[in-house]
Design an enzyme around this catalytic site. Structure first.
Site, PDB file in Angstrom:
ATOM      1  N   GLU A 146      12.863  -9.197  -8.919  1.00  0.00           N
ATOM      2  CA  GLU A 146      14.312  -9.418  -8.837  1.00  0.00           C
ATOM      3  C   GLU A 146      14.671 -10.661  -9.651  1.00  0.00           C
ATOM      4  O   GLU A 146      14.056 -11.716  -9.460  1.00  0.00           O
ATOM      5  CB  GLU A 146      14.726  -9.620  -7.367  1.00  0.00           C
ATOM      6  CG  GLU A 146      14.573  -8.358  -6.534  1.00  0.00           C
ATOM      7  CD  GLU A 146      14.860  -8.562  -5.053  1.00  0.00           C
ATOM      8  OE1 GLU A 146      15.494  -7.681  -4.452  1.00  0.00           O
ATOM      9  OE2 GLU A 146      14.439  -9.598  -4.489  1.00  0.00           O
ATOM     10  N   HIS A 158      12.034 -13.310  -8.410  1.00  0.00           N
ATOM     11  CA  HIS A 158      11.382 -12.992  -7.131  1.00  0.00           C
ATOM     12  C   HIS A 158      10.408 -11.819  -7.283  1.00  0.00           C
ATOM     13  O   HIS A 158      10.802 -10.693  -7.566  1.00  0.00           O
ATOM     14  CB  HIS A 158      12.464 -12.670  -6.083  1.00  0.00           C
ATOM     15  CG  HIS A 158      11.922 -12.402  -4.726  1.00  0.00           C
ATOM     16  ND1 HIS A 158      12.387 -11.408  -3.900  1.00  0.00           N
ATOM     17  CD2 HIS A 158      10.922 -13.002  -4.028  1.00  0.00           C
ATOM     18  CE1 HIS A 158      11.717 -11.414  -2.765  1.00  0.00           C
ATOM     19  NE2 HIS A 158      10.811 -12.373  -2.831  1.00  0.00           N
TER      20      HIS A 158
HETATM   21  N1  3HC Z   1      -5.857  -4.900 -10.012  1.00  0.00           N
HETATM   22  C1  3HC Z   1      -5.302  -3.806 -10.596  1.00  0.00           C
HETATM   23  N2  3HC Z   1      -5.098  -2.631  -9.981  1.00  0.00           N
HETATM   24  C2  3HC Z   1      -5.483  -2.533  -8.702  1.00  0.00           C
HETATM   25  C3  3HC Z   1      -6.079  -3.622  -8.011  1.00  0.00           C
HETATM   26  C4  3HC Z   1      -6.254  -4.832  -8.719  1.00  0.00           C
HETATM   27  N3  3HC Z   1      -6.783  -5.910  -8.143  1.00  0.00           N
HETATM   28  N4  3HC Z   1      -6.340  -3.229  -6.760  1.00  0.00           N
HETATM   29  C5  3HC Z   1      -5.917  -1.971  -6.649  1.00  0.00           C
HETATM   30  N5  3HC Z   1      -5.407  -1.544  -7.819  1.00  0.00           N
HETATM   31  C6  3HC Z   1      -4.776  -0.226  -8.105  1.00  0.00           C
HETATM   32  C7  3HC Z   1      -5.610   0.930  -7.583  1.00  0.00           C
HETATM   33  O1  3HC Z   1      -6.534   1.366  -8.531  1.00  0.00           O
HETATM   34  C8  3HC Z   1      -4.550   1.983  -7.292  1.00  0.00           C
HETATM   35  O2  3HC Z   1      -4.113   2.592  -8.469  1.00  0.00           O
HETATM   36  P1  3HC Z   1      -3.767   4.193  -8.504  1.00  0.00           P
HETATM   37  O3  3HC Z   1      -2.639   4.378  -7.531  1.00  0.00           O
HETATM   38  O4  3HC Z   1      -3.389   4.456  -9.924  1.00  0.00           O
HETATM   39  O5  3HC Z   1      -5.031   4.835  -8.053  1.00  0.00           O
HETATM   40  C9  3HC Z   1      -3.367   1.155  -6.797  1.00  0.00           C
HETATM   41  O6  3HC Z   1      -3.545  -0.141  -7.396  1.00  0.00           O
HETATM   42  C10 3HC Z   1      -3.314   1.086  -5.282  1.00  0.00           C
HETATM   43  O7  3HC Z   1      -4.491   0.429  -4.797  1.00  0.00           O
HETATM   44  P2  3HC Z   1      -5.328   0.776  -3.476  1.00  0.00           P
HETATM   45  O8  3HC Z   1      -5.736   2.208  -3.474  1.00  0.00           O
HETATM   46  O9  3HC Z   1      -6.375  -0.248  -3.292  1.00  0.00           O
HETATM   47  O10 3HC Z   1      -4.410   0.465  -2.329  1.00  0.00           O
HETATM   48  P3  3HC Z   1      -3.314   1.313  -1.643  1.00  0.00           P
HETATM   49  O11 3HC Z   1      -3.131   2.666  -2.213  1.00  0.00           O
HETATM   50  O12 3HC Z   1      -3.651   1.174  -0.213  1.00  0.00           O
HETATM   51  O13 3HC Z   1      -2.024   0.465  -2.020  1.00  0.00           O
HETATM   52  C11 3HC Z   1      -0.508  -1.331  -1.872  1.00  0.00           C
HETATM   53  C12 3HC Z   1      -1.950  -0.897  -1.741  1.00  0.00           C
HETATM   54  C13 3HC Z   1      -0.082  -1.323  -3.326  1.00  0.00           C
HETATM   55  C14 3HC Z   1      -0.434  -2.758  -1.327  1.00  0.00           C
HETATM   56  C15 3HC Z   1       0.390  -0.330  -1.075  1.00  0.00           C
HETATM   57  O14 3HC Z   1      -0.100  -0.192   0.224  1.00  0.00           O
HETATM   58  C16 3HC Z   1       1.811  -0.773  -1.026  1.00  0.00           C
HETATM   59  O15 3HC Z   1       2.579  -0.598  -1.979  1.00  0.00           O
HETATM   60  N6  3HC Z   1       2.217  -1.343   0.131  1.00  0.00           N
HETATM   61  C17 3HC Z   1       3.557  -1.873   0.322  1.00  0.00           C
HETATM   62  C18 3HC Z   1       3.609  -3.262  -0.227  1.00  0.00           C
HETATM   63  C19 3HC Z   1       4.977  -3.832  -0.158  1.00  0.00           C
HETATM   64  O16 3HC Z   1       5.921  -3.248   0.349  1.00  0.00           O
HETATM   65  N7  3HC Z   1       5.087  -5.032  -0.679  1.00  0.00           N
HETATM   66  C20 3HC Z   1       6.319  -5.767  -0.649  1.00  0.00           C
HETATM   67  C21 3HC Z   1       6.289  -6.689   0.515  1.00  0.00           C
HETATM   68  S1  3HC Z   1       7.808  -7.545   0.656  1.00  0.00           S
HETATM   69  C22 3HC Z   1       7.670  -8.822  -0.385  1.00  0.00           C
HETATM   70  O17 3HC Z   1       6.675  -9.068  -1.016  1.00  0.00           O
HETATM   71  C23 3HC Z   1       8.890  -9.639  -0.514  1.00  0.00           C
HETATM   72  C24 3HC Z   1       8.744 -10.970   0.142  1.00  0.00           C
HETATM   73  O18 3HC Z   1       9.904 -11.718  -0.162  1.00  0.00           O
HETATM   74  C25 3HC Z   1       8.558 -10.886   1.641  1.00  0.00           C
END
Ligand code: 3HC
Length: 295
Positions: free
Chosen positions: A153, A141
């Protein structure tokens, strides 16, 4: 123990594309199966877009982009996946659809191939019989957005063999991700804790504790979360959260997992979050504005 070399991904939607991208980037020849060429093309474009963004941010090199794209293939015929060592399924959360795929794959896959589901809500054991290989079936997952989220997971059922679990753990580490082990109980680890948290945020809004923006700000600035609960709900998709909550409620019969009325009404209204353009926030504005919910 046989190493995983080739990977087959079933479904090229949001999760399937992300999984295929990280698998190909880690050097595994990866074949994505979609039901139409147009959907396969959509998946390829999504991966290209993510790689371009990674390059823009200085996180992905040109060499990594060409390795990733070079390791990817998009097909519509299941038979083209026959030589995969690992199948990861990320199709619609419908048990009949998944089980029909597993039984077709069981006919063509190698006997030692592992079948993994990326389901976030269904019970893995409910797919083990259709897979014809209950000892080689498990959950792997991933989290959204797959290229960015470090966690995976690895979910064992009551019939998964130790060797299968070990091969899956090794594969996840080879992707550069961090695996955690979990039992096949609804929600596994992360959703078991995350779903009641999101439900509580909606209940707090329903009882007027604070506004959407202030609840989000509270958890971002007061608890260090990257997104507040409503931004996260919109990001994951309200229909997805609703469905997971329903399944967890059915399994545990505890009110903490019951979807609140507001969530159900928003799903009925087609307010599904970012993917539909509107959820707790309205994404037709830049930056998004809080939606009017008549509260
Ligand atoms: N490729 C590689 N790296 C990338 C990228 C890409 N396409 N886009 C962005 N990055 C990097 C950035 O450079 C940055 O790196 P740094 O921290 O070293 O500077 C990092 O990734 C974060 O990118 P952004 O600045 O664009 O974005 P944010 O800081 O706003 O973070 C996020 C975005 C990672 C989505 C963050 O908001 C986050 O962690 N949100 C929570 C997401 C979450 O909880 N997901 C789980 C949902 S539940 C789930 O999926 C389970 C399902 O069963 C429901």
């Amino acid at each position: 123990m046989k190493k995983i070399r080739k990977v087959g991904v079933l479904g090229g939607g949001l999760m399937g594309s992300g999984i295929a991208q990280v698998s190909a980037a880690a050097g595994f020849p990866t074949t994505v199966r979609e039901v139409s060429e147009a959907l396969g093309e959509k998946s390829r474009l999504a991966i290209e877009k993510s790689l371009a963004k990674g390059i823009e941010r200085g996180k992905v090199t040109e060499a990594e982009r060409s390795t990733t794209l070079g390791n990817l293939r998009f097909v519509t015929d299941l038979k083209e996946l026959a030589d995969s060592d690992l199948f990861i399924e990320a199709v619609v959360e419908d048990l009949d659809v998944k089980n029909s795929l597993w039984s077709q794959l069981d006919q063509i896959a190698r006997p030692d191939a592992i079948f993994a589901s990326n389901t976030s809500s269904l019970t893995i054991i409910a797919m083990a019989t259709a897979s014809g290989r209950p000892d080689r079936m498990l959950g792997i997952h991933f989290f959204n957005p797959v290229p960015l989220m470090k966690l995976v997971e690895v979910v064992r059922t009551i019939t998964t063999s130790e060797e299968t679990e070990q091969r899956a753990l090794d594969f996840v580490r080879a992707l550069g991700k961090e695996p955690i082990r979990a039992k096949d109980s609804s929600g596994f680890v992360v959703n078991l804790l995350l779903i009641p948290y999101m439900i509580d945020a909606i209940k707090a809004l329903e009882s007027n504790v604070a506004s959407v923006e202030d609840i989000d700000k509270g958890m971002q600035l007061g608890a260090g979360h990257p997104m507040g609960p409503f931004t996260l709900l919109d990001f994951v998709g309200l229909d997805t959260v609703y469905k997971i909550a329903e399944i967890m409620f059915t399994e545990y019969r505890e009110s903490r997992y019951a979807p609140p009325p507001l969530l159900r009404r928003m799903v009925l209204a087609g307010m599904l979050g970012r993917k539909s353009g509107k959820g707790f926030y309205d994404y037709s504005f830049n930056p998004p504005r809080v939606s009017s919910l008549g509260l």
